[in-house]
Scaffold this active site. Sequence first.
Site, short mmCIF file in Angstrom:
data_model
loop_
_atom_site.label_atom_id
_atom_site.label_comp_id
_atom_site.label_asym_id
_atom_site.label_seq_id
_atom_site.Cartn_x
_atom_site.Cartn_y
_atom_site.Cartn_z
N HIS A 60 54.86 63.29 71.86
CA HIS A 60 53.62 63.99 72.65
C HIS A 60 52.69 63.53 71.47
CE1 HIS A 60 54.35 67.16 70.56
NE2 HIS A 60 53.19 67.15 70.17
N ASP A 65 61.43 63.79 73.10
CA ASP A 65 60.12 64.17 71.96
C ASP A 65 60.18 63.35 70.42
OD1 ASP A 65 57.70 64.47 71.74
OD2 ASP A 65 57.80 66.05 71.26
N SER A 108 53.13 69.16 64.97
CA SER A 108 53.97 68.45 65.68
C SER A 108 54.10 67.07 64.88
CB SER A 108 53.42 67.75 67.06
OG SER A 108 53.55 69.37 67.60
#
Length: 555
Positions: free
Chosen positions: A119, A179, A274
């Site tokens: 992402h 992911d 992230s």
Amino acid sequence: MPSLRRRLLSTAALPLLLLASAGPAFAGGVEATAIGEGNAPTGSLGRTIVDEPVPIIEGAEPGSFELDRQAPKGRIVAGAVTDIRSVPWQVFLISQNGNMQSSCGGSIVGPTTIITAAHCIQGLTIGNAPTQNGLGVVAGISNFKAYAPTDVPQTRVVKAAAAHPAFNYSRIELAPAGDVAVLVLDAPLDLSGPNAKAIALPPAGGPASADGEPIPIGAVRISGFGKQGTVGQPNGQLYSVDSAVADPTVCGDFPNAVGICTKAPAGNICSGDSGGGLVSNGVIVGVVSVGGNLCSSGGDAIYANLLAPENRQFIANPAAAPPVAPRLGTQPTMTGAGYQAGTVFTCAGAAFDGGASVKYVITNDQGARLAAAVGPSIAYAATAADVGRKLRCRAYGSNAGGVATSGILEMPAAITPGKPPVATPTPKPTPKPITPGTSESPLGSMEMFASLPYSVRRGKRYSFTARLTNIPTNVASIRTKIDFRRPGGIYSNVGWSRPVDYTDDDDSDFYHRVRARTTSRTKVGKYRYRVTYFVTYADGTEVTDYGVWSFRIRR
């Protein structure tokens, strides 16, 4: 299971267009492609606007860039300020499109290869300069706003990227499935110094499971340049947090075959972290994907699991389709008749896709392992050792892609001792009627007598007295049992005498008297008394004999 409140942990601008990649071919002949389709889910699970973007200044060297550094501010929740030399694989990812900017973390796994979250490259034009919606990488720094004296910054541009084929940005509820992304740099990093080094990956051909169960993970640590709380922007400083792998149920309902759930004793990851690496014993085992509890200290977080072959084999060869790990379809059920020791409990019914092999494990509420079996079900008989504990059941589905875990079924009540088994008494043989006082009687010369009316009128009282005479001197004790029988019925006990000690008494007879009363409704007919004598001699020998006497009840 707990309700799931997820938050993607990148910091980025909204809206971002989903642009097709214009980057060069990825090593091995794979074309860089646009990552994801559709829009971010409703409810601020996607990227957030950066109020104070970090200006990017183009560098003189082709493909390089510099950050316009600002003074740091803020403080991560319960995290520790960290020198890049203690986590030299950590990199800072930056992208800008006009006035909108996004940032993530990543991990060096080779001179030209970075691992991050899929992402983090959503909507970017991979191959472009960072100021043109491309993606830049900064390695070797402890603060992206104000370089430390020991920082040795290295800036690179991402020229190609591949995201896991299972990633779908429009289905955040499926995170961390897919992911994971592999980035290729335009030039190799210098990994000879202490500020930039590659982190080891799990073996590409490693096992998919540990005997049909998830591969255990030890203590873990996460580092990143993300936000220090739910509001404000990152202060530029690198932080790290020690955490612990938690049971998947702590993080709610997610595809746990390809994810790792953690819960830090204090501190947590937050937006901007992230793509960073979850590291255990010098090996990167996870990639920061989503988090819950709004970046709260001690909260939970979910990582893409690099121990799962579905993710690890993708990293090894992004051009090949990786094996797909199982996903849980149906939770198991546990049944048993009661909760007593000896009860057999059956756990069955779990269903996983992907042709998974199913394994059931029975434990107690203290975590002690009691039984395990591969197949459609497992049966376990509770024992006395389980008393006071609740039994639990869990199912695992495993295939070449990894191991999925069901929820934990726990009995609503603890095991109890239950009723003890009733011992079946050994019946004593009923002695044959023998004429009292004869040589055939076990009592020998002892004689049995009874005092009883021949007949009794209804409504009257009467008494029955049993008597034993000629008791020898070597008798130690005597006691009797008197049974009563109605017309057409069977004998029932009406009383025992107390044992009478004859050790010091050589003369007296033995008596046992019963008093009774009839009523006006007493059945007319013949009634019987049976007297059984139990005589114990001084040497411990016991002999038994009985006599029967009858009488009538009349109107």
